[in-house]
Design a protein around this motif. Structure first.
Motif, PDB file in Angstrom:
ATOM      1  N   GLY A  51       0.767  -1.237   0.000  1.00 41.87           N
ATOM      2  CA  GLY A  51       0.000   0.000   0.000  1.00 41.87           C
ATOM      3  C   GLY A  51       0.796   1.283   0.000  1.00 41.87           C
ATOM      4  O   GLY A  51       0.225   2.361  -0.114  1.00 41.87           O
ATOM      5  N   GLY A  52       2.107   1.183   0.156  1.00 41.82           N
ATOM      6  CA  GLY A  52       2.924   2.397   0.169  1.00 41.82           C
ATOM      7  C   GLY A  52       3.023   3.062   1.527  1.00 41.82           C
ATOM      8  O   GLY A  52       3.391   4.234   1.629  1.00 41.82           O
ATOM      9  N   LEU A  93      -1.348   2.668  -3.127  1.00 42.61           N
ATOM     10  CA  LEU A  93      -2.646   2.002  -3.073  1.00 42.61           C
ATOM     11  C   LEU A  93      -3.406   2.370  -1.805  1.00 42.61           C
ATOM     12  O   LEU A  93      -4.633   2.409  -1.811  1.00 42.61           O
ATOM     13  N   ASP A  94      -2.674   2.634  -0.735  1.00 37.94           N
ATOM     14  CA  ASP A  94      -3.306   3.072   0.513  1.00 37.94           C
ATOM     15  C   ASP A  94      -3.766   4.516   0.305  1.00 37.94           C
ATOM     16  O   ASP A  94      -2.952   5.430   0.177  1.00 37.94           O
ATOM     17  N   LYS A  95      -5.072   4.716   0.239  1.00 39.50           N
ATOM     18  CA  LYS A  95      -5.621   6.036  -0.083  1.00 39.50           C
ATOM     19  C   LYS A  95      -5.203   7.111   0.925  1.00 39.50           C
ATOM     20  O   LYS A  95      -4.950   8.250   0.547  1.00 39.50           O
ATOM     21  N   THR A 124       7.165   8.291  -5.146  1.00 43.71           N
ATOM     22  CA  THR A 124       8.450   7.830  -5.669  1.00 43.71           C
ATOM     23  C   THR A 124       8.298   6.383  -6.138  1.00 43.71           C
ATOM     24  O   THR A 124       7.242   5.766  -5.990  1.00 43.71           O
ATOM     25  N   ARG A 125       9.368   5.843  -6.656  1.00 43.20           N
ATOM     26  CA  ARG A 125       9.368   4.433  -7.071  1.00 43.20           C
ATOM     27  C   ARG A 125       9.087   3.511  -5.891  1.00 43.20           C
ATOM     28  O   ARG A 125       8.529   2.437  -6.064  1.00 43.20           O
ATOM     29  N   LEU A 126       9.479   3.943  -4.688  1.00 37.89           N
ATOM     30  CA  LEU A 126       9.207   3.116  -3.508  1.00 37.89           C
ATOM     31  C   LEU A 126       7.711   2.957  -3.280  1.00 37.89           C
ATOM     32  O   LEU A 126       7.264   1.931  -2.774  1.00 37.89           O
ATOM     33  N   SER A 135       7.161  -2.380  -5.839  1.00 38.56           N
ATOM     34  CA  SER A 135       8.578  -2.109  -5.544  1.00 38.56           C
ATOM     35  C   SER A 135       9.231  -3.228  -4.742  1.00 38.56           C
ATOM     36  O   SER A 135      10.426  -3.466  -4.880  1.00 38.56           O
ATOM     37  N   GLY A 136       8.474  -3.933  -3.922  1.00 40.88           N
ATOM     38  CA  GLY A 136       9.038  -5.069  -3.186  1.00 40.88           C
ATOM     39  C   GLY A 136       9.468  -6.174  -4.129  1.00 40.88           C
ATOM     40  O   GLY A 136      10.545  -6.763  -3.975  1.00 40.88           O
ATOM     41  N   LYS A 137       8.627  -6.464  -5.120  1.00 38.76           N
ATOM     42  CA  LYS A 137       8.977  -7.475  -6.126  1.00 38.76           C
ATOM     43  C   LYS A 137      10.231  -7.052  -6.870  1.00 38.76           C
ATOM     44  O   LYS A 137      11.136  -7.868  -7.091  1.00 38.76           O
ATOM     45  N   HIS A 138      10.297  -5.783  -7.245  1.00 39.76           N
ATOM     46  CA  HIS A 138      11.465  -5.295  -7.981  1.00 39.76           C
ATOM     47  C   HIS A 138      12.724  -5.374  -7.119  1.00 39.76           C
ATOM     48  O   HIS A 138      13.791  -5.754  -7.617  1.00 39.76           O
ATOM     49  N   ALA A 139      12.604  -5.044  -5.839  1.00 37.31           N
ATOM     50  CA  ALA A 139      13.753  -5.171  -4.945  1.00 37.31           C
ATOM     51  C   ALA A 139      14.202  -6.627  -4.860  1.00 37.31           C
ATOM     52  O   ALA A 139      15.399  -6.919  -4.867  1.00 37.31           O
TER      53      ALA A 139
END
Length: 154
Positions: free
Chosen positions: A57-58, A88-90, A104-106, A111-115
């Motif tokens: 959710g960010g 995603l977290d409103k 940001t990209r984070l 981003s967890g999958k990408h990390a």
């Protein structure tokens, strides 16, 4: 279910419906990292692996955990090939807007999958550049896992 020649012999639901794996493929995309011993080598906790295998959710906790994954592999946010998008977290997205901050990209829910993919590259001594390209060795390993788990040969 189809014969090797492609003739449909059984189905459940609409066999013509096209579906896309998208985020449900994340556990399979994590397999090269896990199979290579990355969990042990990078000291991944269950919450780290959960973040690699899921959308997030960010929230601050998510951003800190993704940042920690990147640091373990010697990476920065700039290495992530996912683009920034509203969390995603409103509530988190609203707070960013109120402060006049851009995501940001984070904040990208992937981003967890990408990390995790970056860690897999580090673990397997694969190039980091273009790690998302279909011809990249990591993506070929992921494709092998998808084939293995889906029972597709070739």
């Amino acid at each position: 279910m189809a014969t090797p020649e492609g003739r449909l012999v059984a189905s459940l639901g609409d066999p013509e419906l096209e579906v896309f794996l998208r985020s449900s493929a994340k556990p399979l995309q994590a397999m090269p990292l896990v199979a290579a011993g990355g969990c042990e080598s990078f000291g991944l906790e269950p919450a780290d692996l959960a973040l690699i295998c899921a959308s997030h959710g960010g929230t601050v906790e998510h951003l800190e955990r993704v940042s920690g994954l990147l640091e373990r592999g010697g990476f920065t946010v700039e290495h992530l090939l996912c683009g920034p998008h509203t969390p995603l977290d409103k509530a988190v997205g609203e707070r960013l807007r109120e402060r006049g901050e851009a995501p940001t990209r984070l904040h990208n829910n992937c981003s967890g999958k990408h990390a995790g993919m970056l860690l897999a590259c580090r673990m397997l001594n694969l190039p980091v550049a273009a790690y998302l390209a279909p011809e990249h060795p990591l993506q070929q390993l992921v494709l092998t896992e998808v084939r293995r788990f889906s029972g597709i040969v070739g």
